[in-house]
Design an enzyme around this catalytic site. Structure first.
Site, PDB file in Angstrom:
ATOM      1  N   SER A  75       0.803  -1.221   0.000  1.00 54.78           N
ATOM      2  CA  SER A  75       0.000   0.000   0.000  1.00 54.78           C
ATOM      3  C   SER A  75       0.836   1.270   0.000  1.00 54.78           C
ATOM      4  O   SER A  75       0.322   2.350  -0.318  1.00 54.78           O
ATOM      5  CB  SER A  75      -0.943   0.014   1.207  1.00 54.78           C
ATOM      6  N   ASP A 365      -3.193   8.150   7.968  1.00 59.62           N
ATOM      7  CA  ASP A 365      -4.137   7.236   8.616  1.00 59.62           C
ATOM      8  C   ASP A 365      -3.378   6.339   9.586  1.00 59.62           C
ATOM      9  O   ASP A 365      -2.287   6.680  10.039  1.00 59.62           O
ATOM     10  CB  ASP A 365      -4.949   6.444   7.584  1.00 59.62           C
ATOM     11  N   HIS A 368      -0.188   4.947   7.158  1.00 62.61           N
ATOM     12  CA  HIS A 368       0.409   5.582   5.993  1.00 62.61           C
ATOM     13  C   HIS A 368       0.727   7.053   6.241  1.00 62.61           C
ATOM     14  O   HIS A 368      -0.077   7.766   6.848  1.00 62.61           O
ATOM     15  CB  HIS A 368      -0.534   5.460   4.788  1.00 62.61           C
TER      16      HIS A 368
END
Length: 401
Positions: A75, A365, A368
């Site tokens: 991600s 978040d 990240h």
């Protein structure tokens, strides 16, 4: 707490506690953008015209010094792969992407750009499209492809509780397919030249901790000490990098792991009192980075003509944490988007969960960073502007050597 906020919490709890939506068919089936009834993307059709020869001036003009950027990972660099998968790990809705160039979600797990977006600009290339989201023509891949998938790891089953994802080994397989399609279109010599002059960016491994080792899947902590687990990951990484080398890849950037012990999720989970990082987690990450850097050094000695650099993300991230005011950050522990203490309890699932301005935040978040942090990391990979985090050299120097 308002009724609207209570509703958000309730809906998020349903999402993240309900049974898994899909069967992990990816463990036995190759994921490709071309086949399928599952992914409504046009199939690749070989061109009817004869392939261009490697000596064609038209082909040569397409390939500058760095013709393309190819991206592999999780991600941290996913730019939309998971939009096409049955998974809970998706960033296809606001507030993700709200500060991106289009101000719309693209599948990037960030408020804006990810590191490879900034590096593409440095290389004079457009943003690299995801493998599952590109147009289906081989010409669209000449300037690069992004194979990264949120939740993916070096270990095949890492992240399985989230749903479908494309593991590192499967991403390598997808690239091999891409390379074979290039050969069909422009010939072997031209394809070799394109690939060997391109940059390959690899950012993966953190999910092998978050979703495997730390969660003690399959009793792994009793089977492997952190040191042995790190050696296992490095051994697998070594084999995959050699696979890339065997299909003419020469310029590689291998990113180390970030200090996830400082991520809002673990600050919440380990009940950090004043934002102190979970040192037991960071110790494992530092050890993993040490082993991976040694592995890269070995490969540079072993693989003739290879130029592989290792970039210590932990080192750069800790410098940002320590000197956050110098970098312009004033919120170092709390995420911009989420719920709970440090906004690490529940993930970012609604615009109402997000802060109004992310520029002063390190974390977007639970896990990240914001695009402001990504810009700093990209600068360090490119030329060590803030911290010399890449070994034996930075990307810019590697390309000019």
């Amino acid at each position: 707490m308002s009724i609207k906020l209570l509703a958000l919490v309730f809906s998020a709890l349903i999402i993240f506690t309900r049974p898994k939506l899909i069967v992990d068919t990816h463990l036995s089936t190759r994921i490709s953008p071309f086949p399928s009834q599952s992914y409504p993307i046009p199939p690749f059709i070989p061109p009817s015209s004869p392939p261009l020869t490697s000596r064609s001036p038209a082909v040569d003009s397409l390939f500058p010094r760095v013709p393309a950027l190819f991206v592999f990972g999780d991600s941290s660099v996913d730019c939309g792969t998971n939009n096409f998968l049955g998974t809970l790990a998706r960033a296809d809705r606001l507030p993700y992407g709200r500060d991106f160039d289009t101000h719309q979600p693209t599948g990037r797990f960030c408020n804006g750009r990810i590191p490879v977006d900034f590096l593409a600009n440095r290389l004079g290339l457009p943003f690299v499209p995801s493998y599952l989201g590109q147009s289906g023509t081989i010409e669209a891949m000449f300037q690069g492809v992004n194979y990264a998938s949120a939740g993916a790891g070096i270990i095949l089953s890492s992240g399985s509780e989230l749903g479908q994802r494309v593991s590192f080994a499967m991403q390598i397989e997808q690239f091999v397919d891409t390379f074979q399609q290039m050969i069909l279109r422009i010939g072997e010599e031209a394809s070799d030249r394109l690939v060997s002059n391109s940059v390959f960016y690899i950012s993966i491994g953190v999910n092998d901790y978050i979703h495997f080792y730390i969660r003690n899947i399959s009793n792994v902590q009793n089977l492997y000490t952190p040191w042995n687990f790190n050696q296992f990951l490095a051994s697998n990484m070594r084999q995959e990098l050699k696979t890339l080398y065997n299909v003419k890849v020469r310029r590689m950037v291998v990113m180390g792991l970030p200090p996830i012990g400082c991520a809002p999720y673990y600050l919440w989970k380990y009940r950090s009192q004043n934002g102190e990082c979970a040192e037991e987690i960071n110790s494992m990450i530092m050890e993993s980075n040490f082993v991976m850097r040694y592995t890269v050094d070995q490969l540079n000695r072993e693989l003739h003509g290879a130029s592989i650099i290792y970039c210590d993300v932990f080192q750069s991230a800790m410098d940002i944490l320590k000197n956050h005011q110098h970098y312009g950050f004033n919120v170092t522990t709390e995420a911009c988007c989420g719920l709970g203490r440090y906004k690490g309890w529940l993930p970012c699932v609604s615009p109402e969960m997000a802060c109004s301005d992310a520029t002063g935040h390190l974390w977007w978040d639970q896990f990240h960073p914001t695009d402001a942090v990504n810009a700093i990391l990209a600068d360090n990979v490119w030329n060590g502007r803030h911290v010399d985090m890449c070994y034996p050299t930075n990307l810019e120097t590697m390309l000019h050597s």
